[in-house]
Design an enzyme around this catalytic site. Structure first.
Site, short mmCIF file in Angstrom:
data_model
loop_
_atom_site.label_atom_id
_atom_site.label_comp_id
_atom_site.label_asym_id
_atom_site.label_seq_id
_atom_site.Cartn_x
_atom_site.Cartn_y
_atom_site.Cartn_z
N TYR A 438 16.47 33.18 51.55
CA TYR A 438 17.36 32.39 51.25
C TYR A 438 18.05 31.88 52.53
O TYR A 438 18.39 32.61 53.46
CB TYR A 438 18.77 33.28 50.36
CG TYR A 438 19.74 32.48 50.00
CD1 TYR A 438 19.96 32.11 48.50
CD2 TYR A 438 20.91 31.83 50.97
CE1 TYR A 438 20.98 31.22 47.94
CE2 TYR A 438 22.06 31.14 50.52
CZ TYR A 438 21.94 30.78 48.81
OH TYR A 438 22.98 30.11 48.55
N SER A 440 21.11 30.24 54.44
CA SER A 440 22.09 29.72 54.56
C SER A 440 22.77 29.15 55.82
O SER A 440 22.53 29.50 56.91
CB SER A 440 23.33 31.02 54.65
OG SER A 440 24.71 30.89 54.82
N LEU A 511 30.50 32.41 51.45
CA LEU A 511 30.50 33.07 50.21
C LEU A 511 28.90 33.58 50.53
O LEU A 511 28.81 34.74 50.25
CB LEU A 511 30.44 31.99 49.18
CG LEU A 511 30.21 32.60 47.58
CD1 LEU A 511 31.68 33.41 47.60
CD2 LEU A 511 30.22 31.33 46.75
N GLU A 512 27.94 32.84 50.83
CA GLU A 512 26.66 33.36 50.98
C GLU A 512 26.66 34.52 51.97
O GLU A 512 25.95 35.54 51.94
CB GLU A 512 25.70 32.07 51.62
CG GLU A 512 25.61 31.03 50.45
CD GLU A 512 25.08 29.61 51.20
OE1 GLU A 512 24.60 28.83 50.32
OE2 GLU A 512 24.91 29.70 52.51
N LEU A 513 27.48 34.37 53.02
CA LEU A 513 27.42 35.52 54.01
C LEU A 513 27.96 36.61 53.64
O LEU A 513 27.25 37.68 53.83
CB LEU A 513 28.17 34.90 55.44
CG LEU A 513 28.29 35.84 56.63
CD1 LEU A 513 26.87 36.27 57.12
CD2 LEU A 513 29.16 35.59 57.53
#
Ligand SMILES: *[C@@H]1O[C@H](CO)[C@@H](O)[C@H](O)[C@H]1NC(C)=O
Ligand SMILES: *[C@@H]1O[C@H](CO)[C@@H](O)[C@H](O)[C@H]1NC(C)=O
Ligand SMILES: *[C@@H]1O[C@H](CO)[C@@H](O)[C@H](O)[C@H]1NC(C)=O
Ligand SMILES: *[C@@H]1O[C@H](CO)[C@@H](O)[C@H](O)[C@H]1NC(C)=O
Ligand SMILES: *[C@@H]1O[C@H](CO)[C@@H](O)[C@H](O)[C@H]1NC(C)=O
Ligand SMILES: *[C@@H]1O[C@H](CO)[C@@H](O)[C@H](O)[C@H]1NC(C)=O
Length: 625
Positions: A438, A440, A511-513
């Site tokens: 994924y 980011s 958010l992803e982190l």
């Protein structure tokens, strides 16, 4: 004529400081006199106040001039002197102090003003010869003496050798000459003195070094005017000084001479020469192409003749007869003298020793009057020492270790990849995740282009990973938060492309982190990897990133250097990503194949890549599914 020429030649060798013949204008007959210059051998030193004499040097070799025969041929001897500081020859008037006797001029006694040059001239009506000599009258304190008790002696000591345990009768030097002179009418008396050398171990410092005969033991005595040694001992060595005295008129005339007595081993002992080195068993080790030195050491016992010889032979020939004699040389020296028994050493030097020299016979031979001995030198070639091999082995080991060390440091990534490709487990078999990666990143940044055009495309197309990019893969309409969390949870790795503006407050990237770090912390088979596209100051990072950095791997993009698939960037990244065997086991081949990512992958290729994705969006979904 011939005899005259030979006489000339002979005298030329005998005399030193010859000057050309000069005419004697004073001579009434106008005769030219042969001038033999000054004789160095004939020069004399006398102690002031002592009896002394000058001998005309012309008669020192009776085969040339014999006093008796010159008298019979009508030749007369005349004496002249040139006093010190003058250059006029004066005839010497005979007096009671200066008297002539045959070929000698006597000083009875010598006075200090007698010093000067003396000339003796042999002349008849048709021939004339003359020669000069120098007389030096020394004051007693000018004479070098070892000890105050020694009488002054101006003549060098005469050597006398006496065998140990043997006996000898020793005369005072020149006594016969003096006794033969009619001028000294009285009989001579002689006194003796033994001087112990202070180097001798028998010399006791507190005792005087001068030992008169009264202190001697029975083994030696003075017999009349002579010294009688009955049984020679080591301690009897040293100087003996004899002083000869005559009574003449009312005065006492005297002179002293010295004798150097040394002891030698008795004749009864073994007298054959012996080779001490090499012994019969001794084997010399030699090395090819080096200089080899062979030592021979021999003992030559004392013999009266003192004739001895020591030489080397090569294959039975003396060194000068050997064809390659320039390679051989020898040096001989005396190493010891023990009561006349001499130990001599001879070293044969062989240049550039060759294999065929090993087969040659090198003999050292010794000889004297009584015997001969020869011995072959045994040679063996030097075997290389085990220590050398040991050293080599150690050296090789060290070099190998160094090499391994270097190889590991330079190629550790490759080695790691190789190891993983053989032993790594494919995570697809152990989890139920949908995506490998994924990505980011900060939207609307320089990094976005890198992610979309380079990172994604290589990971998907070249390395065969399934990649999830939220903006592309999320379905419109869902809740962003839920969907983000679900995507991250379904990925094996979260690639965070760090940039200055990354994960700014409230952004999608933050958010992803957070999802990634949480997932990792909860052990959800997720790992976060940081990618740095451009150098970023650590202070610019969000707090979550700064904290996480310590535990996370950071892979740096190094500009053009990282564009090839074989570069460090991709290798590092692959090490961090799940193991993936490319179909057909051609992983290695794929690595080697250069994948050039064109540096101008600006708009053109970027749009190409994007349009490619746009054309086949199902492809990604299919492979992911
Ligand atoms: C000198 O010559 C005479 C006879 O001419 C001879 O008797 C005498 O031995 C010779 N002296 C020496 C020292 O040769
Ligand atoms: C040399 O000295 C002695 C005494 O020492 C003296 O009798 C003699 O006259 C001197 N001779 C000369 C030439 O001065
Ligand atoms: C002088 O002496 C020489 C030898 O040196 C001899 O040959 C010669 O005959 C002698 N002359 C006279 C005149 O005696
Ligand atoms: C022997 O002793 C004397 C003094 O007693 C000294 O002058 C001399 O140098 C010594 N010689 C050696 C060889 O030691
Ligand atoms: C005496 O003779 C020995 C051996 O010949 C030598 O070593 C020594 O120096 C001599 N001594 C003197 C005082 O001449
Ligand atoms: C060399 O010495 C050996 C004894 O070591 C002897 O047998 C041999 O004959 C000698 N060779 C010559 C040439 O003298």
């Amino acid at each position: 004529m011939a005899s005259f020429t030979s006489t000339l030649l002979f005298l030329a060798t005998v005399l030193v400081g010859i000057t050309p013949a000069v005419s004697q204008p004073d001579d009434p007959s106008g005769l030219t006199c042969n001038d033999w210059g000054e004789s160095i051998e004939g020069s004399v030193s006398i102690v002031e106040g002592e009896l002394g004499w000058l001998s005309c040097p012309l008669f020192s070799h009776p085969s040339v001039y014999n006093y008796t025969s010159t008298q019979s041929s009508g030749q007369n001897l005349f004496w002249y002197r040139v006093p010190e500081g003058q250059d006029l020859e004066q005839p010497i008037a005979s007096s009671s102090r200066l008297a002539r006797d045959r070929e000698r001029l006597w000083l009875l006694p010598a006075a200090a003003n007698d010093t000067g040059q003396y000339i003796c001239m042999l002349r008849n009506r048709s021939s004339c010869t003359k020669i000069a000599m120098r007389l030096k009258v020394l004051r007693p304190d000018e004479v070098v003496r070892g000890n105050d008790c020694e009488p002054p002696v101006t003549v060098a000591a005469s050597p006398v050798i006496i065998p140990l345990q043997g006996g000898k009768l020793v005369d005072c030097p020149d006594l016969q000459d003096a006794a033969a002179v009619g001028l000294l009418k009285s009989r001579a008396t002689v006194t003796w003195m033994h001087i112990i050398p202070n180097s001798s171990i028998y010399h006791i410092m507190s005792q005087p070094r001068c030992r008169p005969p009264e202190s001697w033991t029975n083994d030696r005595e003075v017999k009349g005017v002579r010294l009688q040694v009955h049984v020679m001992m080591v301690t009897y060595q040293g100087l003996y000084i004899c002083t000869v005295r005559y009574q003449r008129g009312g005065t006492m005339l005297s002179y002293s001479r010295s004798i150097n007595v040394t002891a030698v081993n008795p004749p009864s002992m073994h007298k054959e020469p012996t080779i001490l080195v090499p012994t019969r068993e001794k084997v010399f080790t030699v090395k090819q192409d080096t200089e080899v030195q062979l030592l021979c050491k021999a003992l030559f016992p004392y013999l009266d003749s003192s004739q001895w010889a020591m030489w080397w032979m090569v294959d039975g020939k003396t060194l000068d007869k050997v064809h390659d004699h320039h390679r051989f040389s020898k040096t001989t020296r005396k190493v010891k003298d023990d009561f006349g028994d001499r130990t001599e050493e001879s070293v044969l030097v062989i240049q550039d020793f060759q294999a065929e020299d090993l087969k040659r016979e090198f003999n050292c031979s010794v000889k004297n009057e009584r015997g001969f001995e020869t011995r072959r030198v045994q040679l063996v070639e030097e075997v290389s020492l085990p220590s050398v091999e040991l050293g080599c082995g150690l050296g090789v080991t060290l070099v190998l270790m160094l090499l391994l060390f270097v190889v590991y440091h330079v190629f550790w990534l490759e080695l790691l990849l190789l190891y993983r490709s053989w032993f790594g487990t494919d995570e697809r078999h152990t989890d139920d995740k949908e995506y490998d990666v994924y990505i980011s990143y900060a939207r609307n940044s320089e990094e976005e282009q890198f992610v979309l055009s380079t990172l994604r495309s290589v990971l998907e197309n070249e390395l065969g990973y399934s990649v999830c990019i939220f903006d592309r893969d999320s379905l419109p309409g869902g809740t962003i938060t839920d969907e983000t969390l679900s995507f991250v949870a379904r990925s094996r790795r979260l690639l965070v492309v760090v940039s200055p503006g990354y994960a700014s407050h409230g952004s999608q990237a933050l958010l992803e982190l957070k999802a990634g770090i949480d997932g990792m912390a909860l052990g959800g088979h997720l790992r976060v990897i940081l990618i740095q596209y451009k150098p970023v100051r650590r202070q610019g990072w969000v707090r979550e990133l700064r904290r996480a950095r310590v535990a996370l791997a950071l892979v740096r993009w190094q500009g053009d250097k990282s564009k090839e698939l074989t570069s460090r960037f991709w290798k590092r990244l692959r090490v961090e990503l799940p193991v993936r065997r490319v179909s057909g086991g051609e992983e290695g081949g794929k690595d080697v194949a250069l994948m050039r990512l064109h540096s101008q992958n600006s708009t053109n290729s970027q749009t190409g890549l994007i349009s490619d994705t746009v054309k086949h969006p199902h492809k990604v979904f299919n492979s992911a599914g």
